[in-house]
Scaffold this motif. Structure first.
Motif, mmCIF file in Angstrom:
data_model
loop_
_atom_site.group_PDB
_atom_site.id
_atom_site.type_symbol
_atom_site.label_atom_id
_atom_site.label_comp_id
_atom_site.label_asym_id
_atom_site.label_seq_id
_atom_site.Cartn_x
_atom_site.Cartn_y
_atom_site.Cartn_z
ATOM 1 N N MET A 15 63.371 2.958 29.391
ATOM 2 C CA MET A 15 62.186 3.223 30.199
ATOM 3 C C MET A 15 62.110 4.678 30.639
ATOM 4 S SD MET A 15 61.515 0.776 33.506
ATOM 5 C CE MET A 15 61.112 -0.685 32.577
ATOM 6 N N THR A 16 60.881 5.191 30.724
ATOM 7 C CA THR A 16 60.632 6.420 31.466
ATOM 8 C C THR A 16 59.205 6.361 31.987
ATOM 9 O OG1 THR A 16 60.914 8.830 31.499
ATOM 10 C CG2 THR A 16 59.901 7.901 29.514
ATOM 11 N N ASN A 17 58.754 7.394 32.683
ATOM 12 C CA ASN A 17 57.408 7.409 33.259
ATOM 13 C C ASN A 17 56.807 8.796 33.159
ATOM 14 O OD1 ASN A 17 56.925 4.756 35.125
ATOM 15 N ND2 ASN A 17 59.090 5.321 35.212
ATOM 16 N N PHE A 18 55.488 8.825 33.204
ATOM 17 C CA PHE A 18 54.733 10.068 33.357
ATOM 18 C C PHE A 18 53.795 9.857 34.539
ATOM 19 C CE2 PHE A 18 54.955 9.273 28.608
ATOM 20 C CZ PHE A 18 56.167 9.944 28.446
ATOM 21 N N GLY A 19 53.518 10.940 35.277
ATOM 22 C CA GLY A 19 52.558 10.814 36.378
ATOM 23 C C GLY A 19 53.183 11.159 37.720
ATOM 24 N N ALA A 20 52.395 10.993 38.784
ATOM 25 C CA ALA A 20 52.830 11.368 40.137
ATOM 26 C C ALA A 20 53.986 10.492 40.611
ATOM 27 C CB ALA A 20 51.664 11.242 41.106
ATOM 28 N N ALA A 21 54.019 9.264 40.098
ATOM 29 C CA ALA A 21 55.113 8.364 40.461
ATOM 30 C C ALA A 21 55.526 7.580 39.224
ATOM 31 C CB ALA A 21 54.681 7.418 41.570
ATOM 32 N N GLY A 22 56.691 6.963 39.310
ATOM 33 C CA GLY A 22 57.186 6.147 38.204
ATOM 34 C C GLY A 22 57.644 4.805 38.718
ATOM 35 N N TRP A 23 57.465 3.779 37.875
ATOM 36 C CA TRP A 23 57.919 2.442 38.265
ATOM 37 C C TRP A 23 59.407 2.327 37.958
ATOM 38 C CZ3 TRP A 23 60.058 -1.978 36.024
ATOM 39 C CH2 TRP A 23 60.015 -3.127 36.820
ATOM 40 N N MET A 24 60.150 1.773 38.902
ATOM 41 C CA MET A 24 61.602 1.697 38.816
ATOM 42 C C MET A 24 62.080 0.284 39.073
ATOM 43 S SD MET A 24 63.553 4.366 38.621
ATOM 44 C CE MET A 24 64.981 3.610 39.423
ATOM 45 N N SER A 25 63.155 -0.082 38.390
ATOM 46 C CA SER A 25 63.853 -1.310 38.741
ATOM 47 C C SER A 25 65.338 -1.002 38.755
ATOM 48 C CB SER A 25 63.553 -2.396 37.707
ATOM 49 O OG SER A 25 64.349 -3.532 37.972
ATOM 50 N N ASP A 26 66.002 -1.369 39.831
ATOM 51 C CA ASP A 26 67.459 -1.281 39.875
ATOM 52 C C ASP A 26 67.953 -2.294 40.906
ATOM 53 O OD1 ASP A 26 67.119 -0.104 42.380
ATOM 54 O OD2 ASP A 26 67.588 1.914 41.700
ATOM 55 N N ALA A 27 69.225 -2.208 41.244
ATOM 56 C CA ALA A 27 69.809 -3.204 42.142
ATOM 57 C C ALA A 27 69.041 -3.294 43.468
ATOM 58 C CB ALA A 27 71.272 -2.865 42.395
ATOM 59 N N LYS A 28 68.389 -2.192 43.864
ATOM 60 C CA LYS A 28 67.664 -2.182 45.149
ATOM 61 C C LYS A 28 66.300 -2.856 45.063
ATOM 62 C CE LYS A 28 68.953 2.336 45.802
ATOM 63 N NZ LYS A 28 68.541 3.677 46.186
ATOM 64 N N GLY A 29 65.838 -3.110 43.831
ATOM 65 C CA GLY A 29 64.548 -3.795 43.686
ATOM 66 C C GLY A 29 63.550 -3.006 42.858
ATOM 67 N N TYR A 30 62.315 -3.480 42.868
ATOM 68 C CA TYR A 30 61.221 -2.819 42.156
ATOM 69 C C TYR A 30 60.514 -1.868 43.106
ATOM 70 C CZ TYR A 30 61.452 -6.941 39.026
ATOM 71 O OH TYR A 30 61.838 -7.926 38.184
ATOM 72 N N ARG A 31 60.094 -0.730 42.601
ATOM 73 C CA ARG A 31 59.328 0.208 43.437
ATOM 74 C C ARG A 31 58.770 1.342 42.594
ATOM 75 N NH1 ARG A 31 64.508 0.918 43.646
ATOM 76 N NH2 ARG A 31 65.445 2.927 43.256
ATOM 77 N N TYR A 32 57.909 2.131 43.207
ATOM 78 C CA TYR A 32 57.470 3.387 42.606
ATOM 79 C C TYR A 32 58.208 4.526 43.287
ATOM 80 C CZ TYR A 32 53.880 1.027 39.996
ATOM 81 O OH TYR A 32 53.241 0.225 39.090
ATOM 82 N N GLN A 33 58.679 5.472 42.490
ATOM 83 C CA GLN A 33 59.294 6.660 43.101
ATOM 84 C C GLN A 33 58.884 7.923 42.366
ATOM 85 O OE1 GLN A 33 63.592 5.730 42.939
ATOM 86 N NE2 GLN A 33 63.822 7.399 41.449
ATOM 87 N N ARG A 34 58.949 9.053 43.093
ATOM 88 C CA ARG A 34 58.398 10.300 42.565
ATOM 89 C C ARG A 34 59.357 11.080 41.687
ATOM 90 N NH1 ARG A 34 53.454 11.738 44.715
ATOM 91 N NH2 ARG A 34 52.761 10.350 46.388
ATOM 92 N N ALA A 35 60.616 10.659 41.626
ATOM 93 C CA ALA A 35 61.606 11.402 40.849
ATOM 94 C C ALA A 35 62.292 10.506 39.815
ATOM 95 C CB ALA A 35 62.646 12.010 41.778
ATOM 96 N N HIS A 36 62.679 11.111 38.705
ATOM 97 C CA HIS A 36 63.448 10.416 37.664
ATOM 98 C C HIS A 36 64.811 10.032 38.238
ATOM 99 C CE1 HIS A 36 65.755 9.896 33.958
ATOM 100 N NE2 HIS A 36 64.625 9.915 33.265
ATOM 101 N N PRO A 37 65.274 8.791 38.022
ATOM 102 C CA PRO A 37 66.509 8.335 38.678
ATOM 103 C C PRO A 37 67.758 9.084 38.210
ATOM 104 C CG PRO A 37 65.785 6.734 37.047
ATOM 105 C CD PRO A 37 64.672 7.745 37.189
#
Ligand code: MD6
Ligand code: FE
Length: 201
Positions: A52-74
């Motif tokens: 997975m990767t993302n383009f844009g102001a935010a990216g969709w993420m999934s990890d142990a902490k849950g699902y969310r949008y974040q502004r930086a690449h993990p």
């Protein structure tokens, strides 16, 4: 074409082969800045089979902490690259009245990857449609109802197909049951890319 009343729209072969190659160039140009990574599942921490990767102001993420949008690449900590204009043009062509998307999730499916049934529900305004573009090998897409366990329908998504979930299907469960290897010559290494455009923020 509407495949469910007031809901899902499916545009078979909407993106020409020439434009598919242009989209790929724009994607490849951004991967060095935003490398594909392997997401993990909330709670179990198990790896997903897509990268997975993302383009844009935010990216969709999934990890142990849950699902969310974040502004930086993990992994790099950098902001995501911009959404290519070629991809935005597909959204504005089909959804001229919708606000512009601010997230383009890019999933790469190797031949043995799948995606479990899920809802797209991490966005602030769940009335704005979600649009997906398929590139590369054909996938078997399953579309269910807004509650788990409802009746499902299956569709093949081919390279260049576009799917829009909106209206009564905006929160329908959906997933990818399998990839059909060797069904497209677009990606030299095989596999499938799915781009999902959303207005998340
Ligand atoms: C995929 N698609 O095609 C997974 N989500 O690989 C999705 O999860 C999806 O196709 C929202 C709207 C359309 C989609
Ligand atoms: Fe989805």
């Amino acid at each position: 074409m509407e495949i469910r009343p007031n809901g899902t729209q499916f545009f078979s072969q909407h993106v020409s082969t020439e434009d598919q190659n242009l989209l790929l160039e724009d994607i490849r140009a951004r991967i060095p800045d935003a490398p594909l990574y392997t997401p993990t599942m909330p709670r179990t921490g198990k790896s997903m089979s897509v990268r997975m990767t993302n383009f844009g102001a935010a990216g969709w993420m999934s990890d142990a902490k849950g699902y969310r949008y974040q502004r930086a690449h993990p992994e790099t900590g950098n902001p995501w690259p911009d959404i290519p204009q070629s991809i935005l043009d597909i959204w504005t062509g089909l959804l001229p009245d919708a606000p512009l998307p601010d997230v383009c999730l890019c999933n790469y499916y190797p031949a043995d990857a799948k995606m479990g049934l899920h809802q797209d529900r991490d966005e602030q305004d769940l009335t704005i449609p979600v649009l997906s573009i398929s590139l590369g090998d054909t996938a078997l897409f399953r579309l269910g109802q807004t509650t788990r366990g409802g009746k499902t329908q299956s569709f093949k998504l081919r390279s260049g197909d576009v799917m829009i979930l909106q209206g009564t299907d905006r929160l329908a469960y959906h997933g990818i049951d399998r990839i059909y290897p060797g069904t497209s010559s677009l990606l030299k290494q095989g596999g499938r890319i799915n781009l999902t455009l959303r207005k998340a923020l």
